[in-house]
Design an enzyme around this catalytic site. Structure first.
Site, PDB file in Angstrom:
ATOM      1  N   CYS A 112      26.885  38.735  16.854  1.00  0.00           N
ATOM      2  CA  CYS A 112      28.019  39.192  17.677  1.00  0.00           C
ATOM      3  C   CYS A 112      28.062  40.704  17.879  1.00  0.00           C
ATOM      4  CB  CYS A 112      29.339  38.735  17.066  1.00  0.00           C
ATOM      5  SG  CYS A 112      29.448  36.956  16.880  1.00  0.00           S
ATOM      6  N   HIS A 250      35.807  43.235  18.365  1.00  0.00           N
ATOM      7  CA  HIS A 250      35.179  41.928  18.570  1.00  0.00           C
ATOM      8  C   HIS A 250      36.270  40.860  18.528  1.00  0.00           C
ATOM      9  CE1 HIS A 250      32.560  38.573  18.412  1.00  0.00           C
ATOM     10  NE2 HIS A 250      32.714  38.323  17.123  1.00  0.00           N
ATOM     11  N   ASN A 280      35.460  33.243  21.194  1.00  0.00           N
ATOM     12  CA  ASN A 280      34.444  34.161  20.703  1.00  0.00           C
ATOM     13  C   ASN A 280      33.168  34.012  21.541  1.00  0.00           C
ATOM     14  OD1 ASN A 280      32.514  35.563  19.287  1.00  0.00           O
ATOM     15  ND2 ASN A 280      33.004  34.658  17.287  1.00  0.00           N
TER      16      ASN A 280
END
Ligand code: UT7
Length: 363
Positions: A112, A250, A280
């Site tokens: 990520c 994030h 996500n």
């Protein structure tokens, strides 16, 4: 005189098919109430195209925003963990699509955090004079790798892409401080079995994945890593939380974002969130968030923007960017994805069917 790497273009691409919590509740033993209260997520996008197509649209939009012709791009850093190809890499395919013949082109995977690690790599190369500009991508297509029978993970992720253009500048702006790290000892808390060469020829059908996922441990480590990295990045510039106009973290879980903001001392009013709409999207979350924050007028000229993130590995980081004078695009483009005729649920069913029935060989 020092050279900096100004962010001069930004562009995103979200696939249109929306998968709601209600859709998931029709497929799995879960509920809108559980997903919303534990994660903040209400819906996410499912791709009807390849990741390469999403990344291309995002890249063209970022290039138009910067008024930089694709042929003039000198470096592509393609951040992703959901490679469609490893050899040849994703960046070389994007080079071809944007017509940047001969430019440097590399993929970068830190899960990520891939976009932000890529921002560090590209900024360093510009500041050291290796290249004059760069296109940095964060793109992911998680849906084919999802185990759509596992409620622990199926509700959390989505597909998407975004890109920024960096250009050498004498102005002190762009990425000015960052802290990068990784809790390698915790790497087994997130493992996608079946996603990578290690699984070849071990009786696992390609595309068939199962997720080893310790949500609570990831949660704790994410908060720790992002908080420490944020403090370190700010300290490197002698700044405090009060100087940060906007945090674009994030987007994995609203509760993780709230915990990091609290530890960092940044009120949620100065934190950008869109996890509610997209879930996500791994490496795409921060650049999509940055694009939307600028589009919504939440980034003012000269603003300090802090971008903390974490990902499988367990990698973590925080990037401190000083925005330049321009918060509007220099140009736009008509490029878009082809229309999507299928619903998100239909797209997922197709993915699930491909996992049990081998696809016909390519012509
Ligand atoms: O980029 C890295 C990506 N990873 C992450 O971001 C994960 C970070 N972790 C998290 O976001 C949270 O830990 C989760 C959202 C994954 C889980 O939230 P939690 O508050 O930590 O829940 P929990 O682990 O304590 O699970 C509570 C219960 C369990 O049932 P039991 O054992 O208490 O009976 C789970 O089986 O919730 C159950 N559960 C669900 N129930 C309904 C797990 N997923 C679901 C679901 N719907 N989708």
């Amino acid at each position: 005189m020092s050279t900096y790497a100004a962010i001069t273009g930004w562009g995103k691409c979200l696939p249109p098919a929306v998968l709601s919590n209600q859709d998931l509740a029709g497929m799995l033993d879960t509920s809108d109430e559980w997903i919303t209260s534990r994660t903040g997520i209400r819906e996410r996008r499912i791709a009807h195209v390849t990741m390469a197509e999403m990344a291309h649209v995002a890249a063209e939009r970022a290039l138009a925003c910067a008024a930089l012709p694709g042929r003039d791009v000198e470096l592509i850093v393609f951040g992703t963990c959901s490679f469609e190809d490893q050899v040849p890499n994703m960046a070389s395919g994007l080079q071809q699509r944007i017509g940047a013949a001969g430019c440097a082109a590399m993929d970068l995977n830190t899960a990520c955090t891939s976009f932000l690690y890529g921002l560090s790599a590209a900024t360093s190369m510009i500041r050291n004079g290796v290249v004059k500009n760069a296109l940095v991508i964060g793109a992911e297509i998680i849906s084919p790798y999802m185990d759509w029978t596992d409620r622990n993970v199926a509700v959390l992720f989505g597909d998407g892409a975004a890109a920024v253009v960096l250009q050498a500048s004498a102005n002190e702006e762009g990425l000015l401080a960052e802290k990068l790290g990784c809790f390698g000892e915790a790497r087994e808390i997130l493992r996608i079995h079946g996603m990578g060469g290690a699984y070849a020829n071990r009786g696992q059908l390609y595309g068939l994945t199962s997720w080893q996922f310790d949500g609570q441990e990831i949660f704790k480590r994410a908060v720790l890593g992002m908080s420490e990295a944020s403090a370190a990045a700010l300290a490197r510039r002698g700044l405090t939380a009060a100087d940060v106009q906007l945090a674009v973290p994030h987007q994995a879980n609203l509760r993780i974002i709230e915990a990091v903001a609290k530890r960092a001392g940044i009120p949620m009013a100065r934190v950008f969130t869109n996890v509610q709409r997209y879930g996500n999207m791994s490496s795409a979350t921060v650049p999509v968030g940055l694009c939307e924050a600028v589009e919504e007028g939440r980034v003012e000229p000269g603003a300090w923007v802090l971008m903390p993130a974490f990902g499988g590995g367990l990698t973590w980081c925080a990037h401190l960017v000083r925005w330049g004078d321009r918060v509007t695009p220099l140009g736009t483009t008509d490029i878009d994805l082809p229309p999507c005729e299928r619903s998100a649920v239909e797209l997922i069913r197709e993915v699930a069917a491909r996992k049990t029935t081998p696809a016909p060989a390519r012509a």
